[in-house]
Design a protein around this motif. Structure first.
Motif, mmCIF file in Angstrom:
data_model
loop_
_atom_site.group_PDB
_atom_site.id
_atom_site.type_symbol
_atom_site.label_atom_id
_atom_site.label_comp_id
_atom_site.label_asym_id
_atom_site.label_seq_id
_atom_site.Cartn_x
_atom_site.Cartn_y
_atom_site.Cartn_z
ATOM 1 N N ASP A 23 0.831 -1.210 0.000
ATOM 2 C CA ASP A 23 0.000 0.000 0.000
ATOM 3 C C ASP A 23 0.864 1.259 0.000
ATOM 4 N N LYS A 26 2.097 1.725 -3.522
ATOM 5 C CA LYS A 26 0.970 2.060 -4.384
ATOM 6 C C LYS A 26 0.557 3.523 -4.191
ATOM 7 N N ASP A 27 0.705 4.027 -2.974
ATOM 8 C CA ASP A 27 0.302 5.403 -2.676
ATOM 9 C C ASP A 27 1.186 6.447 -3.348
#
Length: 156
Positions: A23, A26-27
């Motif tokens: 995550d 991905k951010d």
């Protein structure tokens, strides 16, 4: 805090940190989309890595709970190409957000470096995403130098 070799019993907690790690990437970079089945695939991959002698997976454990992990491997180059036949490769290092900047990454790196040295490996290679403003400074602080730049082009 202790840095120990990962076993099957650590996998569920490693997976939680891995999800946070994915995550995080991905951010800051849309080029890191993951498949629906990514967690299942990566867990299977992790368990397979644990069975191979040329891999070292360590976890940072705080009061019996995994708060970080790192994966290192010994890579062999094609024969008769380069003078150097092997190197150490760190494919992953992740620390729970709430434990960052407490020396855990440095401790895991120290354990991995000991393991590489015990296997007569004298060079470590890794990759870090260009947009990773946490990882890149960490590796530079520990003496890693730019080596190869990977470029990409999306064909549409």
């Amino acid at each position: 805090m202790e840095i120990i070799t990962a076993t099957d019993k650590h996998v569920p907690e490693i997976m939680e940190i891995w999800k946070e790690y994915v995550d995080f990437h991905k951010d800051f970079d849309p080029r890191f989309p993951i498949r629906k089945e990514a967690a299942l695939n990566w867990e299977k991959y992790l368990r397979e890595l644990m069975k191979v002698e040329d891999n070292q997976i360590v976890v940072a454990s705080d009061k019996g709970h995994v708060v970080g992990f790192s994966i290192a491997t010994i890579r062999k180059y094609p024969p008769t190409i380069f003078e150097r036949e092997t190197d150490g490769f760190i494919s992953d290092m992740a620390v729970k957000t709430s434990y960052r900047r407490t020396g855990i990454g440095e401790s895991m790196l120290g354990k991995i470096m000991e393991w590489f040295k015990s296997r007569q490996i004298d060079r470590i290679v890794l990759s870090v995403s260009a947009g990773n403003q946490v990882g890149y400074p960490f590796w530079k602080k520990h003496g890693f130098k730019d080596y190869v730049h990977y470029l990409y082009l999306d064909l549409e």
